[in-house]
Design a protein around this motif. Sequence first.
Motif, PDB file in Angstrom:
ATOM      1  N   PRO A 175      -5.074 -52.828  53.970  1.00 44.88           N
ATOM      2  CA  PRO A 175      -4.562 -54.033  53.310  1.00 44.88           C
ATOM      3  C   PRO A 175      -5.680 -54.800  52.603  1.00 44.88           C
ATOM      4  N   VAL A 176      -5.347 -55.335  51.441  1.00 45.39           N
ATOM      5  CA  VAL A 176      -6.302 -56.121  50.658  1.00 45.39           C
ATOM      6  C   VAL A 176      -5.616 -57.405  50.209  1.00 45.39           C
ATOM      7  N   ASP A 177      -6.422 -58.403  49.903  1.00 51.06           N
ATOM      8  CA  ASP A 177      -5.923 -59.660  49.343  1.00 51.06           C
ATOM      9  C   ASP A 177      -6.610 -59.867  48.004  1.00 51.06           C
ATOM     10  N   VAL A 178      -5.846 -59.715  46.941  1.00 50.68           N
ATOM     11  CA  VAL A 178      -6.400 -59.788  45.591  1.00 50.68           C
ATOM     12  C   VAL A 178      -5.713 -60.919  44.825  1.00 50.68           C
ATOM     13  N   PRO A 179      -6.472 -61.850  44.261  1.00 53.07           N
ATOM     14  CA  PRO A 179      -5.846 -62.912  43.477  1.00 53.07           C
ATOM     15  C   PRO A 179      -5.281 -62.387  42.172  1.00 53.07           C
ATOM     16  N   VAL A 180      -4.124 -62.903  41.795  1.00 53.23           N
ATOM     17  CA  VAL A 180      -3.459 -62.495  40.559  1.00 53.23           C
ATOM     18  C   VAL A 180      -3.546 -63.630  39.545  1.00 53.23           C
ATOM     19  N   PHE A 181      -4.154 -63.327  38.404  1.00 53.59           N
ATOM     20  CA  PHE A 181      -4.194 -64.241  37.269  1.00 53.59           C
ATOM     21  C   PHE A 181      -3.167 -63.753  36.249  1.00 53.59           C
ATOM     22  N   ASP A 198      -1.966 -67.034  41.364  1.00 56.83           N
ATOM     23  CA  ASP A 198      -3.177 -67.643  41.919  1.00 56.83           C
ATOM     24  C   ASP A 198      -3.974 -68.332  40.817  1.00 56.83           C
ATOM     25  N   GLY A 199      -3.830 -67.805  39.617  1.00 55.74           N
ATOM     26  CA  GLY A 199      -4.486 -68.386  38.460  1.00 55.74           C
ATOM     27  C   GLY A 199      -3.727 -68.005  37.212  1.00 55.74           C
ATOM     28  N   VAL A 200      -4.130 -68.584  36.095  1.00 54.35           N
ATOM     29  CA  VAL A 200      -3.503 -68.274  34.820  1.00 54.35           C
ATOM     30  C   VAL A 200      -4.586 -68.046  33.782  1.00 54.35           C
ATOM     31  N   ARG A 228       0.347 -73.523  48.964  1.00 51.22           N
ATOM     32  CA  ARG A 228      -0.472 -72.689  48.093  1.00 51.22           C
ATOM     33  C   ARG A 228      -1.736 -73.436  47.667  1.00 51.22           C
ATOM     34  N   ASP A 229      -2.811 -72.693  47.455  1.00 53.38           N
ATOM     35  CA  ASP A 229      -4.017 -73.287  46.881  1.00 53.38           C
ATOM     36  C   ASP A 229      -3.729 -73.719  45.446  1.00 53.38           C
ATOM     37  N   PRO A 230      -4.510 -74.656  44.921  1.00 50.98           N
ATOM     38  CA  PRO A 230      -4.287 -75.091  43.541  1.00 50.98           C
ATOM     39  C   PRO A 230      -4.414 -73.941  42.561  1.00 50.98           C
ATOM     40  N   LEU A 231      -3.616 -73.989  41.509  1.00 53.64           N
ATOM     41  CA  LEU A 231      -3.682 -72.994  40.446  1.00 53.64           C
ATOM     42  C   LEU A 231      -5.017 -73.113  39.718  1.00 53.64           C
ATOM     43  N   ARG A 232      -5.652 -71.971  39.454  1.00 52.03           N
ATOM     44  CA  ARG A 232      -6.896 -71.964  38.682  1.00 52.03           C
ATOM     45  C   ARG A 232      -6.547 -71.655  37.230  1.00 52.03           C
TER      46      ARG A 232
END
Length: 355
Positions: A175-181, A198-200, A228-232
């Motif tokens: 398992p991995v945790d990868v942020p999605v922009f 996670d970001g834009v 959720r953490d703030p959007l980057r």
Amino acid sequence: MTEDSSGSAEDGGSSSGASTLGSVDPADISWGIELTPEHPVDRLASLAKRAEDAGFDAAFTSSHYFNRDPWITLSRMADATDEIALGPGVVNPYETHPATLASAVATLDEVSGGRAVCGLGAGDRSTLAALGIDRDRPLRRVLETMQVARDLWAGETVTHDGAVTVEDASLNVDPVDVPVFVGAQGPGMLGMSAAHGDGVLINAAHPRDLAWASDQLDRGREKRAADRDPLRTLAFASTSVAETEAAAREAARPPVAFIAGGAAEPVLDRHDIDHEAAAAVSDALERGALTDAFEHVTPGMIDAFCVAGTVETVTDRYRVILEHVDGIVVGSPLGPDIGAAIERAATALSAASPN
């Protein structure tokens, strides 16, 4: 994941719940750079190292059928670097099935030692048309691909039937945790990215477009889960920086052609760009007549869709851009001399960034 058990795709339901972040924290990405695989892979690996040494936090590699394979390129970039985050920018769920895409990103995370990020978007309409692909239901495809990928990365067995389909799919990786922009430009995709990403990566280089995009993101944030953490927010800004203004603007023609050719009418109107001129660019791209498309690019298109000029000019534009976003991805073409442009862009970002 099934729509019945985990919420509808419109609601962004996912059986893995709110995403958690691994080695790459989106909040740590302020300076990104796009390294387009139109050059030999070894050179791109060297350029990634150069970008890392210049202070960039992330390197994104675009995904188009006519360039080198992005995943092989990213793997070599991982070998050549130590700390910089790496990922596609952006990959689409039309050319690559979402489960295959999730596997590729997980593999990149493994070979890079946990440095993967995933730039996910609907893809370039004219490029997909050249492959006979109809870019149908782009918002739902991107959203559902993000949901499916997150569940697969979490180690789950996934079933989903919607704009994308998987049945009893799972990955044979840890398992991995990868942020999605999410790559976004239109109001729907911007709103979805703010609610679920996670970001834009805002596909814009002009403050006028970024101010408009900020309003769309604010609407999307109203649907964002409280835990959720703030959007980057990053401006994915086509940039051409050179010793002279003329050299920088001439090098800007190819990427501006793709941007202008795919721009929606409201975007063209925002910059007073003639619709017929933009259509001429788009038609040439769909025919595969790239040189013709580049020649149809007007000075107004360059002003609207690229940050082009000397270090001083680029610094001034970046300073205004950063009033609207958390950071900047220096998008292609970078400049007529790519190696020198990396340092020039880093100088501009440093001068433009708040202390």
